[in-house]
Every structure is written in C-alpha cells, then in structure tokens.
Design a protein around this motif. Structure first.
Motif, PDB file in Angstrom:
ATOM      1  N   MET A  19       0.812  -1.210   0.000  1.00 25.67           N
ATOM      2  CA  MET A  19       0.000   0.000   0.000  1.00 25.67           C
ATOM      3  C   MET A  19       0.847   1.262   0.000  1.00 25.67           C
ATOM      4  O   MET A  19       0.442   2.282  -0.568  1.00 25.67           O
ATOM      5  CB  MET A  19      -0.941  -0.007   1.205  1.00 25.67           C
ATOM      6  CG  MET A  19      -2.024  -1.097   1.138  1.00 25.67           C
ATOM      7  SD  MET A  19      -2.900  -1.143  -0.459  1.00 25.67           S
ATOM      8  CE  MET A  19      -3.682   0.471  -0.456  1.00 25.67           C
ATOM      9  N   VAL A  20       2.014   1.237   0.633  1.00 24.61           N
ATOM     10  CA  VAL A  20       2.913   2.392   0.565  1.00 24.61           C
ATOM     11  C   VAL A  20       3.245   2.706  -0.889  1.00 24.61           C
ATOM     12  O   VAL A  20       3.192   3.862  -1.339  1.00 24.61           O
ATOM     13  CB  VAL A  20       4.210   2.133   1.363  1.00 24.61           C
ATOM     14  CG1 VAL A  20       5.239   3.244   1.115  1.00 24.61           C
ATOM     15  CG2 VAL A  20       3.912   2.022   2.850  1.00 24.61           C
ATOM     16  N   HIS A  21       3.554   1.659  -1.655  1.00 26.63           N
ATOM     17  CA  HIS A  21       3.911   1.838  -3.062  1.00 26.63           C
ATOM     18  C   HIS A  21       2.704   2.260  -3.896  1.00 26.63           C
ATOM     19  O   HIS A  21       2.791   3.195  -4.706  1.00 26.63           O
ATOM     20  CB  HIS A  21       4.503   0.540  -3.614  1.00 26.63           C
ATOM     21  CG  HIS A  21       4.871   0.602  -5.061  1.00 26.63           C
ATOM     22  ND1 HIS A  21       5.945   1.332  -5.521  1.00 26.63           N
ATOM     23  CD2 HIS A  21       4.298   0.053  -6.161  1.00 26.63           C
ATOM     24  CE1 HIS A  21       6.028   1.217  -6.838  1.00 26.63           C
ATOM     25  NE2 HIS A  21       5.025   0.448  -7.245  1.00 26.63           N
ATOM     26  N   LEU A  22       1.572   1.584  -3.707  1.00 28.93           N
ATOM     27  CA  LEU A  22       0.399   1.874  -4.519  1.00 28.93           C
ATOM     28  C   LEU A  22      -0.150   3.275  -4.262  1.00 28.93           C
ATOM     29  O   LEU A  22      -0.753   3.891  -5.148  1.00 28.93           O
ATOM     30  CB  LEU A  22      -0.691   0.830  -4.261  1.00 28.93           C
ATOM     31  CG  LEU A  22      -0.375  -0.607  -4.720  1.00 28.93           C
ATOM     32  CD1 LEU A  22      -1.551  -1.522  -4.446  1.00 28.93           C
ATOM     33  CD2 LEU A  22      -0.003  -0.641  -6.205  1.00 28.93           C
ATOM     34  N   ARG A  23       0.062   3.793  -3.074  1.00 27.75           N
ATOM     35  CA  ARG A  23      -0.392   5.148  -2.749  1.00 27.75           C
ATOM     36  C   ARG A  23       0.604   6.220  -3.180  1.00 27.75           C
ATOM     37  O   ARG A  23       0.366   7.404  -2.977  1.00 27.75           O
ATOM     38  CB  ARG A  23      -0.640   5.262  -1.243  1.00 27.75           C
ATOM     39  CG  ARG A  23      -1.874   4.487  -0.775  1.00 27.75           C
ATOM     40  CD  ARG A  23      -1.946   4.460   0.732  1.00 27.75           C
ATOM     41  NE  ARG A  23      -3.150   3.759   1.199  1.00 27.75           N
ATOM     42  CZ  ARG A  23      -3.355   3.379   2.455  1.00 27.75           C
ATOM     43  NH1 ARG A  23      -2.428   3.610   3.375  1.00 27.75           N
ATOM     44  NH2 ARG A  23      -4.465   2.753   2.791  1.00 27.75           N
ATOM     45  N   GLY A  24       1.729   5.779  -3.768  1.00 23.17           N
ATOM     46  CA  GLY A  24       2.728   6.731  -4.245  1.00 23.17           C
ATOM     47  C   GLY A  24       3.530   7.384  -3.144  1.00 23.17           C
ATOM     48  O   GLY A  24       4.130   8.441  -3.348  1.00 23.17           O
ATOM     49  N   LYS A  25       3.566   6.759  -1.968  1.00 19.71           N
ATOM     50  CA  LYS A  25       4.320   7.314  -0.850  1.00 19.71           C
ATOM     51  C   LYS A  25       5.720   6.712  -0.794  1.00 19.71           C
ATOM     52  O   LYS A  25       6.067   5.840  -1.579  1.00 19.71           O
ATOM     53  CB  LYS A  25       3.562   7.076   0.455  1.00 19.71           C
ATOM     54  CG  LYS A  25       2.219   7.801   0.498  1.00 19.71           C
ATOM     55  CD  LYS A  25       1.552   7.659   1.856  1.00 19.71           C
ATOM     56  CE  LYS A  25       0.256   8.454   1.899  1.00 19.71           C
ATOM     57  NZ  LYS A  25      -0.417   8.352   3.230  1.00 19.71           N
ATOM     58  N   SER A  26       6.507   7.193   0.150  1.00 21.23           N
ATOM     59  CA  SER A  26       7.897   6.747   0.273  1.00 21.23           C
ATOM     60  C   SER A  26       8.070   5.867   1.499  1.00 21.23           C
ATOM     61  O   SER A  26       7.352   6.007   2.491  1.00 21.23           O
ATOM     62  CB  SER A  26       8.840   7.957   0.384  1.00 21.23           C
ATOM     63  OG  SER A  26       8.742   8.783  -0.759  1.00 21.23           O
ATOM     64  N   TYR A  27       9.044   4.952   1.421  1.00 24.13           N
ATOM     65  CA  TYR A  27       9.443   4.159   2.578  1.00 24.13           C
ATOM     66  C   TYR A  27      10.428   4.978   3.406  1.00 24.13           C
ATOM     67  O   TYR A  27      11.319   5.642   2.854  1.00 24.13           O
ATOM     68  CB  TYR A  27      10.096   2.848   2.137  1.00 24.13           C
ATOM     69  CG  TYR A  27       9.185   1.974   1.314  1.00 24.13           C
ATOM     70  CD1 TYR A  27       8.224   1.173   1.921  1.00 24.13           C
ATOM     71  CD2 TYR A  27       9.267   1.955  -0.079  1.00 24.13           C
ATOM     72  CE1 TYR A  27       7.372   0.363   1.179  1.00 24.13           C
ATOM     73  CE2 TYR A  27       8.422   1.153  -0.835  1.00 24.13           C
ATOM     74  CZ  TYR A  27       7.479   0.369  -0.206  1.00 24.13           C
ATOM     75  OH  TYR A  27       6.639  -0.416  -0.944  1.00 24.13           O
ATOM     76  N   GLN A  28      10.284   4.930   4.710  1.00 22.74           N
ATOM     77  CA  GLN A  28      11.131   5.708   5.603  1.00 22.74           C
ATOM     78  C   GLN A  28      12.100   4.799   6.339  1.00 22.74           C
ATOM     79  O   GLN A  28      11.708   3.763   6.864  1.00 22.74           O
ATOM     80  CB  GLN A  28      10.270   6.469   6.617  1.00 22.74           C
ATOM     81  CG  GLN A  28       9.207   7.367   6.007  1.00 22.74           C
ATOM     82  CD  GLN A  28       9.793   8.466   5.158  1.00 22.74           C
ATOM     83  OE1 GLN A  28      10.768   9.128   5.555  1.00 22.74           O
ATOM     84  NE2 GLN A  28       9.224   8.676   3.972  1.00 22.74           N
TER      85      GLN A  28
END
Length: 368
Positions: free
Chosen positions: A352-361
């Motif tokens: 979901m992090v990837h599909l929402r276009g967000k970044s991994y921290q």
C-alpha cells in the motif's frame, strides 16, 4: 476431506524442507586457505553508536592476518564517527572515513558500500553490517568455502538473537522463506540469476567479480541490493553460493518492534518484485500452509477430535527443523501462525505504501 488435504500439504511441506536443506552448505570448519589473499572488510555505519564498541572488539579478534578494516560513517548524528576514531586509534589495520552526501537516485547503504569499495585494496571484499558480530576465524572459513566451491561470491543469513516481540516473530522467518521458497540445488549449483538469495548483512565477494558487475553502482537505487548483486554476479558468469552461516555470524538486526516493522515494510514488497499478484499468491499460500492447519487444530481441541490437531503439529515440526538448523529457539515454532499472519499484514502494508505513491522511511531518509 479438509483434514486429508491439510495432512497432505503439511507432510509435503516437511519432506520438501528437509530435502531442500541438504543443498545449503555450512561454512568450512577448516581454516586452511590457499595463497592467503588480501581481504578488505568493509562496514557502513549510520547512527550506530550503540554498536561501535562491540563491533570493533569483534573485528580486532579476527585471526586472519592479511586484512584491512575500512569503516565509513554515513552522516551520523549520534557520535558514531568520534566513537570509531576513539576505538580504533591504536590499530593501524583500521581506516575510518566519512561519507559524501547522498546523490540523487542512490540508496543510502548502497552509496556507502560503493564509497567503501573505492578505498579498498583487497583481492576480496567482505561487506558487513554494523550490527553483525563474526567469529574470529570467519575470513578463513569463508575463503576456504569459496575456494572449495570455486565460487566468487558467498552470502548467508546470520543467527538472530532477538529481544523484542516482533523481531522474535518476524526476523527468523528469513531462514524459513529460504528453505520454503528457494530451490537451493538450483541456486547453489547453477548460474540462473532468477534462483538466488543473499543477505546484505554478510556479503563476501571476489574483487574481480565485483568489478566485473560494476560494483554497487550497478544496483545504486535498489532497496534489496544484496539480491540484485547476487543476480548480477550470476548474469556475468560467476558462481554465487548461499551458505548456512549461523555458527559464524550473529546479527542484532533491529533494536525495537517498531524498527522491525518499518525495516520489513521497506523491503518486503520490493523483494517480491513489487507484484500485487505475488502478494495475493503468498497470502493464499501462507493461509493454506500455516493458518488453515492452526484453525483445524483449534477446532480439534474444542471438538475433542485430536486428529484435527495433526496438521498444525506438522507445521510446528517444519518450523522446528528450520529453527534447529539456524540456531533459533525451538519454542518459536509454536508461534508460526502468528508469524505468518504478521507476514501477510506486512505484505499488504508494504504494497500500500507503493500503490499510494508514498515513500518508505528508514533512518531519516525516504525511498521510493
């Protein structure tokens, strides 16, 4: 019918795992090495002050004579650099360097390892994480294994002495995943890039092969650079071997349950090729292999039909075999359903992090 299906699945699970494990060699016990080539032991560190003292003590105990230790401080803010200088001041084998700013498109650890390689002069490189501890004879044993197997790269997953709930449940699963998913005969006796695994905590590689693949620069943006380096090694015609290194390497991988969750979330979806289809497949597989037998076991206890408990017991024996081979507490095997459920949750959280276009921290940096 359900009981029969569950019994067949869990019996096959045990048979496959035991047979597959025969193709995961241990490191050589003997330490006789031809020609005594020079080894550069390379360690990137970022905010690792709590590990510095024990790391340096461990490295100083290494018995191999023809070695240099190069450690890079990657913009730490906790005094790591000063601690490194203090701990190594009286040992000329150690070189302490400070990293350059992270360029666009690079993973932080990958860039640190790339810089370390530029300072190294060895015939072999040993990339080691700051939270790892190795036995004094680890270099001799690794070189002897490489020479015996005629390989250019060696890696393996260490023993993990965990101290937090999530790390107990999740970190040892790395070994389970290897035994379950990777055909080790194909991985260790062919050069097919698709069939390989590696662990960035411990990568021992011949400089000739490292240079041929373009070093860490060839995988500069990867979040799973260890696997991608192993694949590049095979693509370029070199042999890579995965070993059971748990009697020679220990890793204190995560310091808290929160860090365990974030670390796995950063890597797990990338590790399966960022494929939603694989998420669905693995979820179905783990439900079938681990959660379904557990549910049958609960039903068997409640209903008094003890035969329904057998498939769950077979999943316990499977995990117990893996844990015994990799030096983890055997009581963890009884918690396999909870570990599997957490792994499924992580697959979806990471996706979901990837599909929402967000970044991994991770450690103050963001990764796409």
């Amino acid at each position: 019918m359900l009981l029969t299906i569950a019994l067949l699945m869990t019996i096959l699970l045990n048979v496959w795992t035991i047979a597959n494990s025969f193709f995961l060699p241990n490191l050589q016990k003997e330490t006789a090495v031809k020609d005594r080539p020079k080894v550069s032991l390379l360690v990137p560190l970022r905010d690792e002050i709590e590990h510095v003292t024990e790391l340096i003590r461990c490295l100083k105990a290494i018995t191999y004579a023809n070695v240099e230790f190069i450690l890079l401080d990657d913009h730490s803010e906790d005094g790591t650099y000063e601690a490194l200088l203090n701990e190594t001041s009286n040992d000329p084998r150690f070189i302490i360097i400070q990293g350059h700013p992270l360029p666009e498109g690079w993973n932080g650890k990958v860039h640190a390892c790339h810089q370390l390689s530029q300072h190294a002069s060895g015939d072999y490189y040993l990339f080691l994480d700051a939270d790892a501890r190795v036995s004094p004879s680890i270099i001799e044993r690794s070189l002897a294994t490489l020479q015996k197997r005629k390989a250019s790269m060696l890696s393996g997953f260490p023993h993990y002495p965990n101290h937090h709930v999530l790390s107990h449940l999740l970190v040892p699963l790395q070994h389970m995943v290897v035994f379950l998913h990777l055909p080790l005969a194909v991985a260790n006796f062919t050069r097919l890039p698709a069939f390989t695994a590696a662990c960035g905590i411990f990568i021992f590689i011949e400089r000739k092969a490292y240079d041929a693949i373009g070093g860490h620069q060839a995988v500069k943006g990867s979040l799973v650079e260890d696997v991608h380096i192993a694949r590049e090694v095979k693509k370029h015609g070199f042999s890579m071997i995965l070993c059971n290194i748990t009697d020679g390497v220990v890793s204190y991988m995560y310091d808290s349950s929160k860090e365990t969750w974030e670390g796995f979330k950063k890597n797990i979806y990338t590790g399966i090729g960022r494929s939603p289809v694989m998420v669905v497949f693995l979820t179905s597989l783990y439900i079938g292999l681990f959660l379904f037998p557990f549910a049958l076991g609960v039903y068997g206890i409640v209903s008094g039909q003890t035969a329904y408990f057998l498939p769950f017991l077979l999943t316990v024996t499977f995990k117990m075999y893996v844990d015994a081979r990799t030096r983890h507490p055997l009581w963890l095997s009884w918690l396999l359903p909870f570990s599997a459920a957490l792994l499924i949750a992580l697959l979806f959280a990471s996706m979901m992090v990837h599909l929402r276009g967000k970044s991994y921290q991770w450690k103050g940096r963001s990764y796409e």
